[in-house]
Design a protein around this motif. Sequence first.
Motif, short mmCIF file in Angstrom:
data_model
loop_
_atom_site.label_atom_id
_atom_site.label_comp_id
_atom_site.label_asym_id
_atom_site.label_seq_id
_atom_site.Cartn_x
_atom_site.Cartn_y
_atom_site.Cartn_z
N THR A 53 51.20 47.93 36.60
CA THR A 53 51.72 49.00 35.76
C THR A 53 53.33 49.01 35.38
O THR A 53 53.96 48.33 36.43
CB THR A 53 51.50 50.44 36.22
OG1 THR A 53 52.39 50.25 37.67
CG2 THR A 53 49.91 50.84 36.52
N THR A 54 53.95 49.67 34.80
CA THR A 54 55.51 49.42 34.57
C THR A 54 56.11 50.01 35.87
O THR A 54 57.18 49.26 36.36
CB THR A 54 55.86 50.32 33.29
OG1 THR A 54 55.23 49.83 32.26
CG2 THR A 54 57.28 50.21 33.31
N LYS A 55 55.53 50.93 36.63
CA LYS A 55 56.17 51.38 37.71
C LYS A 55 55.94 50.20 38.79
O LYS A 55 56.74 50.14 39.79
CB LYS A 55 55.26 52.69 38.39
CG LYS A 55 55.81 53.14 39.59
CD LYS A 55 55.09 54.50 40.02
CE LYS A 55 55.80 55.15 41.36
NZ LYS A 55 54.80 56.09 41.86
N ILE A 58 58.72 47.85 38.17
CA ILE A 58 60.19 48.56 38.41
C ILE A 58 60.30 48.36 40.04
O ILE A 58 61.54 48.02 40.50
CB ILE A 58 60.44 50.04 38.04
CG1 ILE A 58 60.27 50.04 36.64
CG2 ILE A 58 61.50 50.71 38.64
CD1 ILE A 58 60.17 51.45 36.15
N ARG A 61 60.83 44.71 41.16
CA ARG A 61 62.18 44.21 40.56
C ARG A 61 63.39 44.60 41.41
O ARG A 61 64.24 44.04 41.94
CB ARG A 61 62.63 44.91 39.14
CG ARG A 61 63.85 44.56 38.75
CD ARG A 61 64.05 44.93 37.31
NE ARG A 61 65.48 44.63 36.74
CZ ARG A 61 66.66 45.32 37.03
NH1 ARG A 61 66.44 46.57 37.43
NH2 ARG A 61 67.49 44.85 36.26
N GLU A 90 49.93 51.91 28.66
CA GLU A 90 50.75 51.29 29.50
C GLU A 90 51.93 50.25 28.90
O GLU A 90 52.88 49.86 29.30
CB GLU A 90 50.06 50.21 30.46
CG GLU A 90 50.72 49.79 31.76
CD GLU A 90 51.37 50.92 32.31
OE1 GLU A 90 52.59 50.95 32.67
OE2 GLU A 90 50.70 52.00 32.85
N HIS A 93 54.98 52.27 27.47
CA HIS A 93 55.69 52.29 28.95
C HIS A 93 56.56 51.10 29.17
O HIS A 93 57.64 51.11 29.42
CB HIS A 93 54.61 52.93 30.08
CG HIS A 93 54.30 54.23 29.91
ND1 HIS A 93 54.61 55.31 29.34
CD2 HIS A 93 53.00 54.45 30.70
CE1 HIS A 93 54.05 56.30 29.52
NE2 HIS A 93 52.90 56.04 30.23
N ALA A 94 55.97 50.12 28.91
CA ALA A 94 56.56 48.70 29.29
C ALA A 94 57.61 48.62 28.32
O ALA A 94 58.93 48.33 28.65
CB ALA A 94 55.48 47.46 29.17
N ARG A 95 57.63 48.70 27.33
CA ARG A 95 58.67 48.82 26.06
C ARG A 95 59.54 49.68 26.37
O ARG A 95 60.80 49.29 26.34
CB ARG A 95 57.98 48.74 24.71
CG ARG A 95 58.94 48.78 23.68
CD ARG A 95 59.92 47.60 23.64
NE ARG A 95 59.33 46.62 23.15
CZ ARG A 95 59.72 45.17 23.44
NH1 ARG A 95 61.02 45.00 23.88
NH2 ARG A 95 58.89 44.29 22.92
N GLU A 96 59.33 50.85 26.48
CA GLU A 96 60.31 51.92 26.97
C GLU A 96 61.23 51.72 27.93
O GLU A 96 62.30 52.04 28.23
CB GLU A 96 59.71 53.17 26.92
CG GLU A 96 59.01 53.86 25.73
CD GLU A 96 58.25 55.09 25.98
OE1 GLU A 96 57.88 55.43 26.99
OE2 GLU A 96 57.59 55.47 24.82
N SER A 97 60.73 50.84 29.26
CA SER A 97 61.19 50.59 30.47
C SER A 97 62.72 49.72 30.23
O SER A 97 63.57 49.92 30.90
CB SER A 97 60.30 49.95 31.49
OG SER A 97 60.05 48.53 30.97
N ILE A 99 62.68 46.87 31.05
CA ILE A 99 62.68 45.77 32.19
C ILE A 99 61.64 44.63 32.12
O ILE A 99 61.54 43.84 32.56
CB ILE A 99 62.95 46.26 33.55
CG1 ILE A 99 61.94 47.23 33.80
CG2 ILE A 99 64.27 46.97 33.54
CD1 ILE A 99 60.83 46.55 34.95
#
Length: 348
Positions: A53-55, A58, A61, A90, A93-97, A99
Amino acid sequence: MPQSDSQSLSIIQPDDWHLHLRDGDVLDSTVPQAAKQFGRAIIMPNLRPPVVTTKDAINYRQRILNALPKGAEFEPLMTLYLTDNTQPEEIRHARESGIVHGVKLYPAGATTNSDAGVTSLDNCIKTLEEMQKQGIPLLIHGEVTDPEIDIFDREAVFIDKVLIPLRKKLPNLKIVFEHITTKAAAEYVTEADGYIGATVTPHHLLFNRNSLFAGGIRPHYYCLPILKREENRQALIKAVTCKNARFFAGTDSAPHARNTKESSCGCAGCYTASHAIELYVKAFQEAGQLDKLEWFTSINGPKFYNLPVNRNKITLVKEKWQISEELPFGKDRVVPLMAGEFLDWKLK
């Protein structure tokens, strides 16, 4: 253009478009070594548990950044691990992050920590369609996992059975064919239409499958995809030295503790992050193509990922030096590729 004379070589700061850093206490070893060599790196998500997940990305990272030495400039470019259950939401979400820069496809069972990978791309079509829409690249470990297919043929079979049909279904999906090893892959990436690039490792440029058995079984040369015949190595050299923008550096540096490499497990992976740029220089010098190095290490990758080329430069000097026999790896030790051997160029 690279600036060089007989004793020094200056190029734009390179990036690594395929890197394994692992997790936990070993980050204090792997992150500083990678940061000495590269400005940025695409970070592989095959942890235990994987980065799905993007979480997760993050948080991972931040753990990487926490392991950076003070003053070091290194940007981890995060990826997600594609599973049969990854949802299109998901991807958004990844694109919006901001990162997450790719989603990694591991066919289930293809390599280290790939047991949670994709069992059939039919399970992922909606998610892949969303990736195409969002412009997020699919980073592919390109081997079939059918045990009846010879291990040396699995990449070529993947092209015919998986990659070509996938690209017909989703012609605008941006794809990176990771760590290619064969003449078939080099020719496909060179000639195919559409949005495709490929990473090539230093070990696949320098060695053929004979290196696995020179003087006995050499576990620190064992990787997946496995080293191939000399004709394939020569095809890779030809591909990366022709200034074709589709080919760029990706070390696939994959550390394992010494005891897990030198065991009945024989984990797949070559550790090169500590001296990768020197290994690439060796490959290009032996091919008589040092003037093409900067395109491959420093320019083509950023262009493919729509990122700016690094502003800093690095300098390598003509100096014979010996690769360490082993390096720190958390509480363990890791054996780098070509341990104890000598290289002719050294990062200044």
